[in-house]
Design an enzyme around this catalytic site. Structure first.
Site, mmCIF file in Angstrom:
data_model
loop_
_atom_site.group_PDB
_atom_site.id
_atom_site.type_symbol
_atom_site.label_atom_id
_atom_site.label_comp_id
_atom_site.label_asym_id
_atom_site.label_seq_id
_atom_site.Cartn_x
_atom_site.Cartn_y
_atom_site.Cartn_z
ATOM 1 N N GLU A 1 0.394 66.900 -18.728
ATOM 2 C CA GLU A 1 -0.308 67.488 -19.877
ATOM 3 C C GLU A 1 -1.286 66.458 -20.443
ATOM 4 O O GLU A 1 -0.928 65.288 -20.566
ATOM 5 C CB GLU A 1 0.705 67.810 -20.992
ATOM 6 C CG GLU A 1 1.393 69.136 -20.845
ATOM 7 C CD GLU A 1 2.404 69.351 -21.967
ATOM 8 O OE1 GLU A 1 2.521 70.473 -22.437
ATOM 9 O OE2 GLU A 1 3.072 68.378 -22.358
ATOM 10 N N ARG B 1 3.611 72.172 -17.677
ATOM 11 C CA ARG B 1 3.433 73.386 -18.482
ATOM 12 C C ARG B 1 2.224 74.204 -17.986
ATOM 13 O O ARG B 1 1.737 74.021 -16.878
ATOM 14 C CB ARG B 1 3.315 73.074 -19.973
ATOM 15 C CG ARG B 1 4.598 72.538 -20.588
ATOM 16 C CD ARG B 1 4.762 73.026 -22.026
ATOM 17 N NE ARG B 1 6.002 72.556 -22.615
ATOM 18 C CZ ARG B 1 6.096 71.478 -23.404
ATOM 19 N NH1 ARG B 1 5.033 70.779 -23.700
ATOM 20 N NH2 ARG B 1 7.255 71.126 -23.899
#
Ligand SMILES: Nc1ncnc2c1ncn2[C@@H]1O[C@H](COP(=O)(O)OP(=O)(O)O)[C@@H](O)[C@H]1O
Ligand SMILES: Nc1ccn([C@H]2C[C@H](O)[C@@H](COP(=O)(O)O)O2)c(=O)n1
Length: 242
Positions: free
Chosen positions: A62, A115
């Site tokens: 991320e 994610r």
């Protein structure tokens, strides 16, 4: 580079399908996109670091550094200080940076990404809204953006690996990691995020699940986690949960 070229270059495969310029089953494997999902401090980055040593895998963590510094501003820190005011600012930026990652040119046959644009919306935006910390108008605008993006842009995900951990474990690890902005996160916040993840990926009762889910329990120590990663390596690398 087309998947046919990638397949031929990486593996010297010249199948009948390639000669006829269509994707062979190998090409599909070679374009696998896997998202690692889980609560804050569940061990996603650590898992990605482990798999980054495998050849032919591109790992995208991320872009937290961007969320902490966009042109000198720290939207992540602002959000934790005052979620009602800054939640929309952070989540709009996260949506953009996640879309950018999903669409960036793949540099290896397989991509593992931390994610996704889906969890940004279904978990974090949803949590802000449900907890009364995101005004209706902010939620409506973010939802319009999300729906436009997902209806107009193909965002392929082949497999979701869910690192399922207890909120208590995450709370301990979060304190250990000691990221300045996160010092004020209470256990209740991690419990709310956990519940949303469970409803989405285990019970499948809240939102669309865009890919098959492989669940790995993530409360174990690092050595046991590595054993679990090895046990699941074949499934993960073939992009399936069976
Ligand atoms: N299995 C584990 N056991 C103990 N500590 C862990 C384990 N996995 C990760 N950690 C530690 O917990 C913290 C959070 O891990 P991290 O991989 O950054 O989580 P995430 O990326 O999900 O937020 C880090 O300090 C990391 O070193
Ligand atoms: N859509 C999102 C995604 C992440 N965050 C926060 C949660 C953490 O404080 C930080 C990084 O997450 P981690 O990789 O440590 O699980 O970003 C958010 O608020 N909204």
């Amino acid at each position: 580079m087309s998947c046919y070229k990638l397949c031929e270059l990486q593996c010297c495969v010249r199948t009948t399908e390639h000669i006829n310029n269509i994707a062979c089953s190998y090409c599909y494997i070679l374009n696998c996109q896997i998202c690692i999902e889980g609560n804050i401090a569940s061990g996603k980055t650590t898992c990605l670091e482990y798999f980054s040593k495998t050849s032919n895998i591109e790992v995208l963590t991320e872009p937290v550094s961007k969320w902490r510094n966009v042109r000198g501003h720290n939207p992540l820190g602002l959000m934790y200080q005052d979620p009602t005011r800054w939640g929309i600012t952070l989540q709009t930026y996260i949506q953009l940076t996640m879309l950018d990652q999903h669409l960036s040119t793949i540099s290896a046959p397989m991509r593992m990404m931390e994610r996704s644009i889906y969890s940004a919306k279904y978990i974090f935006v949803e949590n802000l809204y449900r907890s009364g910390k995101m005004p209706d108008v902010d939620f409506a605008v973010l939802s319009e953006w999300f729906e436009w993006i997902t209806q107009n842009i193909a965002i392929p995900v082949d497999l979701i690996v869910y690192l399922q951990s207890s909120p208590q474990t995450c709370h301990e690890r979060l304190k250990e990691r000691c990221r300045e902005e996160e010092k004020i996160i209470p256990l209740e916040y991690l419990e709310a995020i956990h519940q949303l993840y469970e409803d989405w990926l285990i019970k499948k009762t809240s939102f669309n699940v865009p890919a098959p889910v492989l669940v790995i329990s993530a409360d174990d120590d690092l050595q046991k986690m590595i054993l679990q990663y090895e046990e699941n390596r074949e499934k993960i690398l073939s992009g399936t949960n069976v």
